[in-house]
Design a protein around this motif. Structure first.
Motif, mmCIF file in Angstrom:
data_model
loop_
_atom_site.group_PDB
_atom_site.id
_atom_site.type_symbol
_atom_site.label_atom_id
_atom_site.label_comp_id
_atom_site.label_asym_id
_atom_site.label_seq_id
_atom_site.Cartn_x
_atom_site.Cartn_y
_atom_site.Cartn_z
ATOM 1 N N ASP A 187 -5.862 13.965 1.675
ATOM 2 C CA ASP A 187 -5.304 13.067 2.618
ATOM 3 C C ASP A 187 -3.792 12.455 2.165
ATOM 4 O OD1 ASP A 187 -4.765 11.276 4.670
ATOM 5 O OD2 ASP A 187 -6.476 9.794 4.287
ATOM 6 N N LEU A 188 -2.776 13.187 2.285
ATOM 7 C CA LEU A 188 -1.645 12.829 1.696
ATOM 8 C C LEU A 188 -0.683 11.764 2.648
ATOM 9 C CD1 LEU A 188 -0.019 16.421 0.913
ATOM 10 C CD2 LEU A 188 -1.414 14.716 -0.750
ATOM 11 N N ASP A 189 -1.624 11.442 3.623
ATOM 12 C CA ASP A 189 -0.800 10.331 4.644
ATOM 13 C C ASP A 189 -1.411 8.914 4.199
ATOM 14 O OD1 ASP A 189 0.409 12.162 6.151
ATOM 15 O OD2 ASP A 189 -1.129 12.365 7.562
ATOM 16 N N ARG A 190 -2.245 9.007 3.289
ATOM 17 C CA ARG A 190 -2.840 7.549 2.781
ATOM 18 C C ARG A 190 -1.499 6.931 1.931
ATOM 19 N NH1 ARG A 190 -8.115 6.273 2.502
ATOM 20 N NH2 ARG A 190 -7.570 4.545 1.400
ATOM 21 N N ARG A 191 -1.417 5.641 1.931
ATOM 22 C CA ARG A 191 -0.532 4.950 1.159
ATOM 23 C C ARG A 191 -1.039 3.810 0.556
ATOM 24 N NH1 ARG A 191 1.307 9.248 1.458
ATOM 25 N NH2 ARG A 191 3.493 10.042 2.148
ATOM 26 N N ALA A 192 -0.569 2.978 -0.643
ATOM 27 C CA ALA A 192 -1.077 1.880 -1.177
ATOM 28 C C ALA A 192 -0.111 0.902 -0.625
ATOM 29 C CB ALA A 192 -1.111 1.877 -2.552
ATOM 30 N N PRO A 193 -0.777 -0.413 -0.220
ATOM 31 C CA PRO A 193 0.070 -1.599 -0.155
ATOM 32 C C PRO A 193 0.957 -1.945 -1.298
ATOM 33 C CG PRO A 193 -2.511 -2.131 -0.480
ATOM 34 C CD PRO A 193 -2.411 -0.603 -0.319
ATOM 35 N N ALA A 194 2.134 -1.990 -0.719
ATOM 36 C CA ALA A 194 3.075 -2.271 -1.775
ATOM 37 C C ALA A 194 3.472 -3.836 -2.186
ATOM 38 C CB ALA A 194 4.305 -1.439 -1.847
ATOM 39 N N ALA A 195 2.742 -4.536 -1.300
ATOM 40 C CA ALA A 195 3.207 -6.183 -1.502
ATOM 41 C C ALA A 195 1.864 -6.840 -1.817
ATOM 42 C CB ALA A 195 3.600 -6.488 -0.095
ATOM 43 N N VAL A 196 0.969 -6.426 -2.733
ATOM 44 C CA VAL A 196 -0.264 -6.927 -3.006
ATOM 45 C C VAL A 196 -0.404 -6.809 -4.576
ATOM 46 C CG1 VAL A 196 -2.781 -7.167 -2.783
ATOM 47 C CG2 VAL A 196 -1.345 -6.402 -0.686
ATOM 48 N N GLY A 197 -0.862 -8.047 -5.151
ATOM 49 C CA GLY A 197 -1.160 -8.169 -6.505
ATOM 50 C C GLY A 197 -0.077 -8.399 -7.462
ATOM 51 N N PRO A 198 -0.052 -8.295 -8.692
ATOM 52 C CA PRO A 198 0.763 -8.573 -9.703
ATOM 53 C C PRO A 198 1.890 -7.658 -9.494
ATOM 54 C CG PRO A 198 -1.367 -8.593 -10.776
ATOM 55 C CD PRO A 198 -1.640 -8.155 -9.379
ATOM 56 N N PRO A 199 3.258 -8.159 -10.153
ATOM 57 C CA PRO A 199 4.310 -7.306 -10.123
ATOM 58 C C PRO A 199 4.106 -5.791 -10.728
ATOM 59 C CG PRO A 199 5.081 -9.655 -10.710
ATOM 60 C CD PRO A 199 3.444 -9.555 -10.593
ATOM 61 N N GLU A 200 3.273 -5.910 -11.714
ATOM 62 C CA GLU A 200 3.115 -4.504 -12.411
ATOM 63 C C GLU A 200 2.224 -3.628 -11.482
ATOM 64 O OE1 GLU A 200 2.334 -7.423 -13.652
ATOM 65 O OE2 GLU A 200 3.902 -7.540 -15.395
ATOM 66 N N VAL A 201 1.279 -4.278 -10.992
ATOM 67 C CA VAL A 201 0.505 -3.360 -9.766
ATOM 68 C C VAL A 201 1.274 -2.985 -8.646
ATOM 69 C CG1 VAL A 201 -1.607 -3.426 -8.450
ATOM 70 C CG2 VAL A 201 -1.612 -4.419 -10.950
ATOM 71 N N ARG A 202 2.070 -3.989 -8.268
ATOM 72 C CA ARG A 202 3.015 -3.525 -7.018
ATOM 73 C C ARG A 202 3.964 -2.252 -7.570
ATOM 74 N NH1 ARG A 202 3.431 -9.061 -6.300
ATOM 75 N NH2 ARG A 202 5.690 -9.294 -7.155
ATOM 76 N N ALA A 203 4.255 -2.344 -8.766
ATOM 77 C CA ALA A 203 5.269 -1.377 -9.089
ATOM 78 C C ALA A 203 4.474 -0.014 -9.391
ATOM 79 C CB ALA A 203 5.816 -1.639 -10.641
ATOM 80 N N VAL A 204 3.310 -0.029 -9.838
ATOM 81 C CA VAL A 204 2.426 1.076 -9.803
ATOM 82 C C VAL A 204 2.304 1.645 -8.216
ATOM 83 C CG1 VAL A 204 0.229 2.029 -10.355
ATOM 84 C CG2 VAL A 204 1.213 0.430 -11.760
ATOM 85 N N ALA A 205 1.814 0.764 -7.272
ATOM 86 C CA ALA A 205 1.789 1.301 -6.038
ATOM 87 C C ALA A 205 2.680 1.888 -5.395
ATOM 88 C CB ALA A 205 1.174 -0.125 -4.963
#
Length: 420
Positions: A187-205
């Motif tokens: 499912d290549l259309d799935r995306r992670a929310p990039a505005a949730v969690g600590p800055p490091e997690v947002r960077a990984v997303a």
């Protein structure tokens, strides 16, 4: 991870609370003992005036009145040996105090407070007040209970706050894991929310989303290139069809045209498959294998090659497309026809456990065969790799060993179709 963070915070807070509450508890016990000793000393000093000035009868009445409260019994030792109050023998501490000065002596069951009254005509009098252990520790148990409840409350609050903080960290990570699993599932259309969690997690997303977009673009381009390459084969196939139509032998022409039509159908299937994204590939393994065996049986009859088959009576759904399974069967049978002598027997078995077996009575298999691009017979070495990738895509495996017929045996294990 959430529970590990909570346990880590609980352990750290426990150490801090112990380092703070234990000394405080000991201090409270010392304060309670000092308070009781101070009260006993004050009580003894108040009797000191009577010992120095009052007559024996008045002193006796005063001591009896004081001893009405039996919590701290008072005894007066006069210089002439008279004992006023409870009949307590002269202890070593009393004798020591008579020679020195006011002091207190600790015992297992309490503390002995001794006040010296000097300047009497007969000598030195000693006032003894005994403070029992219960008096020394009065209120300590309650204070310790309050401290314990306070410590438990602080620990609970700390763990609750740590758990909330852990949730803020763990929940975005779990979301990333879910998105990653979805991407791995196609499912290549799935995306992670990039505005949730600590800055490091947002960077990984954000990096994961970029990677997914890049994979989708590369896959789309690859599909188009494969489709274009397949489409280019239409020109030589058209020329081949025209050449076949020009043959004088109509039977030979019909046979070649049939092969060209099959090749054209295969190319069309490749083009459609590369341009179509399928979520749940599936097919009836029994029907596909039977159809491919019928196709190869014509060539087997020309080569006088015995073909044994053992297929299930009913449908057998598997988690692979019909085109991929057909390509797998063609690759395995093609290896047999290409690398064994004419007349060598071949057997194809498909059991209800979704295990496909192709074996022959030829000379056997090169142990190095099976690796992509490796062949012991001068071919491209991609046949078994096609079969292996088909099995792995269906969640199965491929193994090669010696067949009971004497030649090679290739076993492809497929997986059942599961609903989402």
């Amino acid at each position: 991870m959430r529970w590990r963070l909570a346990l880590l915070v609980a352990a750290a807070m426990s150490l801090v609370l112990l380092a703070f509450l234990v000394p405080l508890a000991l201090l409270l016990r010392g304060v309670a003992a000092d308070r009781a000793v101070s009260a006993a000393t004050t009580q003894a000093q108040s009797l000191g005036v009577l010992v120095a000035t009052a007559d024996p009868q008045s002193l006796r009445l005063a001591v009896e009145q004081v001893n009405v409260d039996a919590r701290r019994p008072v005894t007066v030792y006069l210089p002439d040996g008279t004992v006023v109050g409870p009949a307590v023998g002269r202890t070593p501490a009393v004798s020591l105090a008579a020679r020195t000065t006011t002091l207190s002596v600790e015992h297992a069951d309490g503390r002995e407070v001794l006040v010296v009254v000097q300047g009497l005509p007969e000598g030195t009098a000693v006032i003894r007040v005994f403070v029992p252990l219960a008096e020394l520790r009065k209120g300590v148990a309650r204070a310790w209970l309050v401290l314990a409840l306070l410590g438990v409350g602080l620990l609970a609050v700390g763990v609750a706050v740590a758990d909330r903080l852990a949730v803020m960290v763990v929940r975005p990570i779990r979301t990333l894991a879910t998105v990653s699993d979805a991407l791995a599932g196609g499912d290549l259309d799935r995306r992670a929310p990039a505005a949730v969690g600590p800055p490091e997690v947002r960077a990984v997303a954000a990096a994961l989303n970029q990677l997914a977009a890049r994979i989708r673009d590369l896959l789309r381009h690859e599909r188009e290139r494969v489709a274009d390459l397949s489409h280019r084969m239409r020109t030589p196939m058209t020329a081949l069809r025209l050449d076949a139509e020009g043959l004088r032998d109509q039977a030979e022409a019909a046979r070649i045209l049939a092969h060209v039509a099959a090749l054209d159908s295969a190319v069309t299937t490749v083009i459609e498959d590369t341009r179509r994204e399928r979520d749940l590939p599936s097919c009836d393994a029994t029907a596909v294998v039977a159809e491919r065996i019928r196709f190869w049986t014509v060539l087997a009859e020309d080569q006088q090659r015995p073909v044994e088959t053992d297929l299930p009576a009913g449908p057998l759904p598997v988690a692979v497309s019909a085109a991929d399974l057909a390509a797998c069967v063609d690759a395995l049978l093609g290896n047999v026809f290409a690398h064994t002598e004419e007349g060598v027997a071949v057997a194809v078995t498909l059991d209800p456990r979704r295990v496909l077996t192709v074996q022959d009575a030829g000379p056997g298999f090169d142990p190095a065969a099976g690796a992509r691009g490796v062949s012991g017979a001068g071919s491209t070495g991609l046949g078994l790799d096609i079969a292996r990738r088909t099995a792995e895509a269906a969640g199965g495996t491929l193994t090669v060993d010696r067949a009971p017929l004497g030649g090679a045996r290739v076993t492809v294990t497929l997986s059942a179709l599961t609903e989402p």
